[in-house]
Design a protein around this motif. Structure first.
Motif, mmCIF file in Angstrom:
data_model
loop_
_atom_site.group_PDB
_atom_site.id
_atom_site.type_symbol
_atom_site.label_atom_id
_atom_site.label_comp_id
_atom_site.label_asym_id
_atom_site.label_seq_id
_atom_site.Cartn_x
_atom_site.Cartn_y
_atom_site.Cartn_z
ATOM 1 N N GLU A 299 -71.641 8.242 26.413
ATOM 2 C CA GLU A 299 -72.663 7.192 26.349
ATOM 3 C C GLU A 299 -72.095 5.854 26.804
ATOM 4 O OE1 GLU A 299 -73.937 7.284 22.355
ATOM 5 O OE2 GLU A 299 -74.999 9.204 22.506
ATOM 6 N N GLN A 300 -70.864 5.501 26.383
ATOM 7 C CA GLN A 300 -70.249 4.241 26.787
ATOM 8 C C GLN A 300 -70.002 4.210 28.290
ATOM 9 O OE1 GLN A 300 -66.574 3.451 24.841
ATOM 10 N NE2 GLN A 300 -66.367 1.362 25.661
ATOM 11 N N ILE A 301 -69.565 5.314 28.877
ATOM 12 C CA ILE A 301 -69.331 5.354 30.333
ATOM 13 C C ILE A 301 -70.636 5.125 31.090
ATOM 14 C CG2 ILE A 301 -68.712 6.912 32.228
ATOM 15 C CD1 ILE A 301 -66.609 8.127 30.379
ATOM 16 N N ALA A 302 -71.719 5.734 30.636
ATOM 17 C CA ALA A 302 -73.016 5.552 31.307
ATOM 18 C C ALA A 302 -73.454 4.094 31.232
ATOM 19 C CB ALA A 302 -74.053 6.468 30.656
ATOM 20 N N ALA A 303 -73.270 3.431 30.064
ATOM 21 C CA ALA A 303 -73.672 2.029 29.913
ATOM 22 C C ALA A 303 -72.824 1.122 30.801
ATOM 23 C CB ALA A 303 -73.541 1.616 28.441
ATOM 24 N N GLU A 304 -71.513 1.367 30.864
ATOM 25 C CA GLU A 304 -70.634 0.527 31.667
ATOM 26 C C GLU A 304 -70.905 0.694 33.149
ATOM 27 O OE1 GLU A 304 -68.725 -1.747 30.649
ATOM 28 O OE2 GLU A 304 -68.788 -1.351 28.502
ATOM 29 N N GLU A 305 -71.262 1.873 33.582
ATOM 30 C CA GLU A 305 -71.557 2.077 35.008
ATOM 31 C C GLU A 305 -72.815 1.330 35.424
ATOM 32 O OE1 GLU A 305 -71.684 6.284 35.414
ATOM 33 O OE2 GLU A 305 -69.546 6.477 35.909
ATOM 34 N N LYS A 306 -73.775 1.132 34.517
ATOM 35 C CA LYS A 306 -74.986 0.356 34.847
ATOM 36 C C LYS A 306 -74.654 -1.117 35.067
ATOM 37 C CE LYS A 306 -78.200 3.379 32.356
ATOM 38 N NZ LYS A 306 -79.164 3.473 31.234
ATOM 39 N N SER A 307 -73.680 -1.659 34.317
ATOM 40 C CA SER A 307 -73.339 -3.083 34.438
ATOM 41 C C SER A 307 -72.404 -3.355 35.612
ATOM 42 C CB SER A 307 -72.685 -3.568 33.147
ATOM 43 O OG SER A 307 -71.499 -2.857 32.892
ATOM 44 N N THR A 308 -72.010 -2.338 36.341
ATOM 45 C CA THR A 308 -71.100 -2.536 37.485
ATOM 46 C C THR A 308 -71.781 -3.324 38.606
ATOM 47 O OG1 THR A 308 -70.039 -0.437 36.958
ATOM 48 C CG2 THR A 308 -69.587 -1.343 39.121
ATOM 49 N N VAL A 309 -73.120 -3.196 38.728
ATOM 50 C CA VAL A 309 -73.855 -3.863 39.820
ATOM 51 C C VAL A 309 -73.725 -5.373 39.702
ATOM 52 C CG1 VAL A 309 -76.109 -4.130 40.890
ATOM 53 C CG2 VAL A 309 -75.448 -1.930 39.909
ATOM 54 N N LYS A 310 -73.760 -5.901 38.470
ATOM 55 C CA LYS A 310 -73.669 -7.350 38.259
ATOM 56 C C LYS A 310 -72.337 -7.871 38.801
ATOM 57 C CE LYS A 310 -72.590 -8.716 34.219
ATOM 58 N NZ LYS A 310 -72.584 -9.002 32.769
ATOM 59 N N MET A 831 -61.550 -0.063 33.362
ATOM 60 C CA MET A 831 -61.980 0.358 32.031
ATOM 61 C C MET A 831 -62.807 1.640 32.127
ATOM 62 S SD MET A 831 -64.326 -1.677 29.251
ATOM 63 C CE MET A 831 -65.754 -1.533 30.316
ATOM 64 N N ILE A 832 -63.715 1.682 33.162
ATOM 65 C CA ILE A 832 -64.529 2.886 33.347
ATOM 66 C C ILE A 832 -63.625 4.072 33.670
ATOM 67 C CG2 ILE A 832 -66.281 3.963 34.802
ATOM 68 C CD1 ILE A 832 -67.585 1.211 35.093
ATOM 69 N N GLU A 833 -62.619 3.815 34.572
ATOM 70 C CA GLU A 833 -61.700 4.903 34.911
ATOM 71 C C GLU A 833 -60.889 5.353 33.694
ATOM 72 O OE1 GLU A 833 -61.434 6.603 37.673
ATOM 73 O OE2 GLU A 833 -63.077 5.445 38.559
ATOM 74 N N THR A 834 -60.501 4.352 32.882
ATOM 75 C CA THR A 834 -59.774 4.698 31.655
ATOM 76 C C THR A 834 -60.634 5.542 30.735
ATOM 77 O OG1 THR A 834 -58.515 2.646 31.852
ATOM 78 C CG2 THR A 834 -58.493 3.743 29.711
ATOM 79 N N LEU A 835 -61.902 5.110 30.629
ATOM 80 C CA LEU A 835 -62.813 5.883 29.775
ATOM 81 C C LEU A 835 -62.991 7.299 30.318
ATOM 82 C CD1 LEU A 835 -65.535 3.175 29.006
ATOM 83 C CD2 LEU A 835 -63.860 4.116 27.412
ATOM 84 N N LYS A 836 -63.126 7.384 31.655
ATOM 85 C CA LYS A 836 -63.287 8.708 32.250
ATOM 86 C C LYS A 836 -62.012 9.540 32.068
ATOM 87 C CE LYS A 836 -66.725 7.541 35.777
ATOM 88 N NZ LYS A 836 -67.006 7.489 37.225
ATOM 89 N N THR A 837 -60.850 8.841 32.231
ATOM 90 C CA THR A 837 -59.587 9.559 32.021
ATOM 91 C C THR A 837 -59.480 10.062 30.594
ATOM 92 O OG1 THR A 837 -58.535 8.169 33.697
ATOM 93 C CG2 THR A 837 -57.085 9.368 32.179
ATOM 94 N N ASN A 838 -59.843 9.153 29.669
ATOM 95 C CA ASN A 838 -59.808 9.578 28.263
ATOM 96 C C ASN A 838 -60.771 10.725 28.014
ATOM 97 O OD1 ASN A 838 -57.938 7.587 27.761
ATOM 98 N ND2 ASN A 838 -59.445 6.085 27.094
#
Length: 1088
Positions: A299-310, A831-838
């Motif tokens: 869920e956190q990865i999905a939310a962070e990927e949405k804010s990448t556009v900003k 951070m997203i990559e870290t989350l994905k790695t985790n």
């Protein structure tokens, strides 16, 4: 032979049947050897296997060639004198059939049988191989050829051939098999009795030796040794069984203990089963917990990927601003470069005009000083003229008024003196001014001379340096090290010598400039300006080597600065500078422009100068453009141009060096340039010395004028004192004096002429001053105009610089903001990559947990309990199991120990049982065989006695043979004479012939009870007289007639001419050896 343990008990049925055949009567035997009627009968019963058909010798003992000898199937006599080769034939027979060297009594090693001077000896024997008892008849055929070769080193090789000559085998094992099959025993004295053995037996008086002879002939000694070995093995086996019995009791006790503990594992198994169930639940519980942990991460990865556009939008926005600011900055920089180029174009003109104004000003000042001097001189001359006129008038008036009162005359004179004193005072002040001017001029000249002297010394040092450089360049034609100074070659030789003596841990490297090569010769000056003193530097591995190098340098660099020494640990690989080096597509770095073979040199230059961050740009304009632009190369700290100029991003330094000194490849061009430069410097020095001479001359003239001014002032002051004294005297005396007017008038005329000349010179100097003034004003006007133009251009650059600074600040601000958002975007992506790695790690952990859980329990369990509660219960149950295991032992250990104890006990029990059965069986067999051995020994003893008595009775002897098997002795008693009247006596009391006859009877009795395909006797009739020899011969022929299936070979020096002619008897007669012949011929009495 020791490898063949057969005896008469092991003979084949056919051979035993031959022993039991009825023996022919004496009349039949005589008939058989006295006529040829029994030819067919005798041929039908000859031996078929194992008899010797032929033998030949080559280079054996002292004979080059003997044979081939063809033996008959029954009786063979080998007759010849001593040295003819009889014993050699018998020795060759023993050796060729596998006998050892000491068995022949002819030597201790086989190499003694090789004829002296030859490399090898050859023996060839043919054995008959016929009938049903033949050995491998399908392979060898009807005869077996045995070829033996003995090398001079004592090595023997066999070749076993078939009748056709085909090599069947070359192994001794095959020969042993053949001998065992034919029952051939070359070491048995009954089969082959050599001459030495025969003599020993005849002279032997011991009963034990006779018993041993009997035992060896019948092979009973071999059976006895075998039985002894078996009994010894049996005893050792019994000892091992006793030890195993003791071990078996201990193993049995341990087995019962382990069995008791094994039976007590029932309750422990139940707890272990419960523990396994809890482990399965625990495994799937951990899987469920990992799945629960992964849900919020997704869920956190999905939310962070949405804010990448900003973040992407912000980065694009500031990227545009940076590009715009960069465009403006470049535009302003181009404008500033244009203004700077214009200023640089005007700067040489301004400098030239300024120099011209200074020159004109100096000329004007010099002319004004000259005008001032002329004006002063003219004023002084006019004043002197006026005073002289006044004096003349006063004198004239004084003379004309001779009658005037003395008071009036003194007053006039006093007034005149007073006026003269005033003139002298004015003259003194003028001279003081002149002294000041001349003193200042002398000081200026001295200062200028000092400055010029220092400049001259610098110029001389420069010339001397260029001369040394020229000498070094000329020497570098043969040795490039000379370029680095006159002291460098001896210094390097001293370093090499010290290194050979082991004074360095690692030899220093240097000079560094000598260790590098240019890839582009045009960049030589740039590289030298970049490295500077490092071109002469040395590199040491440690401080101890540095101190030693300093000591060596002190011998060659007593004055002046020594080369720099850099201490850095030597490595065999160059630094990897890819991450911090400059990477420009057009211009190389210093590191890229150099070819450096030694990694120590490369690493040293990287450490000391950072040559991987310095660009080499040939054109100065391109260098400014690259270094002073906004997007200058990454990691680039500075750059050097082809002329050696140093360029930074905000400043520019011109090079003082104008030529390549160390790295030039064209030595001749450098030499010509140095010669030209040296000539120009020398010319400059000559002109400079002329200028110094001129300044020295001017200073000398000013010194002269100064001294003259001092002298004039001193004279004026002296004159003033005199006038003062005269005035004082007039004031006191008041008496007028008369003076002569003629000298005064002459002095007045001279003054007038001098005034005219001085006035003309003054006018000329004033015109010259006016000219210099006009030239100075004109040059100054041009200089001011040029300066105003330069200042105007400089004023144009000021607003551009301000705008450029503002644009630079705006660009920096835009870059800062862009960098800020880049970092935030990167941090966000990281951070997203870290989350994905985790998440991936968790996923791998989940897969591992599932795999581990599947190994524990293949079917997934729906577990309601938490892993913590399951772990607590598992720990409690495991503690309970461990407690019980500590009391009883670990379950796996108990089971393993139980099975091991059971297996060990069963194994040892089986071994003991098997060994006991083996011992019992062996005891029964050995008892049986020992009884059979005793019976056979008794049977052979009885037969031997019977045959011995029978043989003795043929001559009317009486004999007795007593066997003592317990004490292992054999006593033989023989008495020649009539049967009823003979008294038995020991063989030692017999004559030599009688003892030889008795020995023959003993040997013949042994022949009767033993089995062999052939018999061989060497000099059997030794010590016999003619009667005993004839009787012994008749007895042996009768035995041979009764055993026609056997072969007999007798070696004797007697002629044997008395033998009957018969086909069963073959005589091989050896001729006396001829030392000149390589082969000994022989003849036979009745060749077939």
């Amino acid at each position: 032979m020791s490898k063949r343990k057969s005896s008469n008990s092991g003979l084949t049925p056919d051979k035993r049947s031959r022993l039991s055949q009825p023996e022919p009567s004496e009349e039949d035997e005589a008939d058989n050897f006295s006529s040829g009627d029994g030819m067919d009968i005798s041929q039908s019963v000859t031996g078929e296997v194992g008899i010797i058909e032929s033998i030949s010798l080559k280079n054996f003992m002292c004979h080059s060639l003997l044979g081939p000898f063809k033996f008959g199937p029954n009786v063979n006599f080998v007759v010849g004198n001593n040295g003819s080769g009889k014993s050699a034939v018998l020795t060759a027979l023993i050796v060729a059939l596998g006998g050892k060297a000491h068995t022949t009594n002819r030597g201790s090693s086989l190499k003694v049988f090789v004829k002296e001077g030859e490399s090898s000896a050859d023996v060839s024997i043919t054995l008959r191989n016929r009938g049903r008892d033949a050995y491998k008849p399908e392979v060898f055929g009807q005869s077996i050829n045995i070829d033996l070769r003995i090398s001079s080193e004592g090595m023997r090789t066999y070749k076993l051939k078939s009748k056709t000559g085909h090599i069947v085998s070359s192994k001794k094992d095959e020969l042993i098999s053949i001998l065992d099959h034919f029952n051939i025993q070359v070491d048995n004295p009954v089969s082959i009795l050599t001459q030495e053995m025969s003599k020993h037996f005849l002279h032997s008086k011991g009963e034990g030796d006779k018993y041993k002879f009997f035992m060896k002939a019948t092979q009973l000694d071999q059976m006895k040794e075998d039985y002894s070995y078996i009994m010894k093995t049996k005893s050792m086996t019994q000892n091992a069984v006793e030890k195993h019995r003791e071990t078996l009791q201990e193993l049995k006790r341990k087995y019962h203990e382990k069995e008791e503990r094994y039976k007590n594992l029932a309750s422990l198994n139940e707890m272990q089963q419960k523990l396994d169930e809890l482990k399965s639940q625990m495994a799937w519980s951990l899987v469920a917990e990992v799945e629960q942990e992964m849900k919020p991460m997704r869920e956190q990865i999905a939310a962070e990927e949405k804010s990448t556009v900003k973040y992407d939008q912000k980065v694009e926005e500031w990227e545009g601003k940076v590009q715009e600011a960069n465009r403006v900055f470049r535009k302003l920089q181009d404008q500033l470069e244009g203004v700077t180029d214009r200023m640089q174009q005007l700067q040489p003109q301004c400098a030239e005009l300024k120099s011209r104004v200074q020159t004109r000003n100096r000329d004007l000042k010099a002319a004004e000083a000259g005008l001032h001097r002329k004006k002063t001189n003219l004023r002084d001359l006019v004043k002197d003229k006026d005073q002289l006129n006044k004096r003349i008038q006063e004198l004239k008036h004084s003379i004309s008024q001779t009658n005037s009162a003395d008071t009036h005359a003194r007053e006039e004179k006093m007034n005149h003196i007073q006026a003269e004193l005033e003139d002298l005072s004015f003259q003194d002040s003028t001279l003081a001014q002149q002294i000041d001017q001349f003193t200042q001029a002398c000081a200026t000249a001295k200062e200028k001379l000092g400055r010029m002297s220092r400049e001259k010394q610098d110029l001389q040092r420069t010339i001397e340096s260029k001369r040394r450089n020229l000498a070094a360049m000329e020497n570098s034609r043969g040795n490039q090290v000379c370029r680095f100074g006159e002291h460098m070659p001896p210094l390097l030789r001293a370093i090499d010598e010290a290194d050979r003596r082991g004074q360095f841990k690692k030899k220093p490297v240097g000079p560094l400039g000598f260790c590098i090569r240019l890839r582009d010769p045009e960049l030589g000056l740039a590289v030298e300006c970049c490295l500077k003193a490092l071109m002469l530097a040395f590199c040491c591995d440690n401080h101890a080597d540095e101190r030693e190098l300093q000591r060596i340098m002190s011998r060659y660099f007593q004055q002046g600065r020594r080369p720099q020494i850099i201490v850095s640990t030597f490595t065999n690989t160059a630094y990897n500078v890819k991450s911090r080096a400059v990477d420009h597509p057009e211009y190389p770095t210093v590191l890229q422009a150099l070819d450096i073979e030694n990694s120590v040199v490369a690493n040293c230059l990287i450490d000391m100068r950072g040559i991987e961050t310095i660009l080499l740009i040939k054109n100065a304009k391109d260098a400014r453009k690259v270094m002073q632009s906004v997007n200058r190369p990454r990691n680039c700290m500075e750059a050097f141009t082809r002329e050696g100029d140093q360029v930074y991003y905000n400043r520019y330094y011109s090079s003082e060096q104008d030529r390549v000194r160390y790295l030039s490849k064209d030595v001749e061009e450098e030499i010509r340039h140095l010669q030209s430069a040296l000539h120009a410097q020398q010319t400059h020095l000559d002109r400079f010395q002329q200028d110094m001479q001129q300044v020295t001359e001017d200073e000398r003239q000013n010194q002269t004028l100064l001294r003259r001014a001092y002298e004039d002032r001193k004279k004026a002051q002296e004159h003033c004192r005199k006038l003062q004294a005269e005035l004082t005297e007039l004031q006191n005396v008041e008496e007028p004096q008369s003076e002569d007017l003629k000298p005064l008038e002459e002095e007045l005329e001279e003054l007038c002429s001098r005034i005219n000349v001085c006035r003309e010179e003054f006018e000329a100097v004033r015109d010259q001053v006016l000219t210099h003034k006009e030239e100075y004003e004109e040059a100054d006007q041009l200089c001011r105009q040029q300066r105003e133009a330069f200042n105007s251009i400089a004023e144009e650059a000021e607003p551009i610089k301000e705008q450029l600074s503002s644009s630079d600040q705006e660009l920096a601000r835009s870059k800062h903001h862009k960098k800020h958002y880049d970092e935030k975007q990167k941090a966000h992506v990281d951070m997203i990559e870290t989350l994905k790695t985790n998440l991936n790690v968790k996923d791998l952990e989940l897969q591992a947990s599932i795999a581990k859980a599947s190994e524990i329990c293949p079917e997934r369990l729906d577990v309601r309990r938490t892993a913590k509660s399951l772990d607590s219960e598992i720990s409690r149950l495991r503690h309970k199991i461990n407690t019980q295991q500590d009391q009883q032992g670990h379950r796996d250990t108990i089971v393993r120990q139980y099975h091991e104890a059971k297996e060990n006990f069963n194994n040892i029990a089986r071994q003991v049982k098997g060994l006991e059965a083996f011992i019992r069986q062996l005891t029964e067999i050995m008892n049986t065989r020992h009884n059979v051995y005793a019976e056979m020994r008794m049977y052979l003893s009885v037969r031997c006695k019977y045959y011995f008595d029978s043989m003795l009775s043929q001559r009317g002897y009486i004999g007795k043979m007593t066997f003592d098997h317990k004490n292992e002795t054999l006593s033989i008693s023989v008495q020649p004479g009539e049967g009823g009247k003979a008294v038995l006596s020991d063989m030692r009391s017999l004559s030599g012939g009688e003892r030889s006859f008795s020995t023959v009877c003993f040997v013949l009795s042994l022949w009767a009870i033993t089995e062999a395909p052939f018999r061989a006797l060497d000099e059997f009739d030794v010590y016999m007289d003619m009667v005993n020899r004839r009787i012994s011969m008749d007895m042996m022929l009768k035995v041979a007639a009764s055993q026609r299936y056997k072969q007999f070979i007798f070696l004797t020096p007697q002629s044997m001419s008395s033998l009957p002619v018969n086909s069963l008897i073959r005589i091989l007669r050896l001729k006396d050896p001829d030392r000149s012949q390589s082969a000994l011929p022989f003849g036979q009495r009745n060749p077939e």
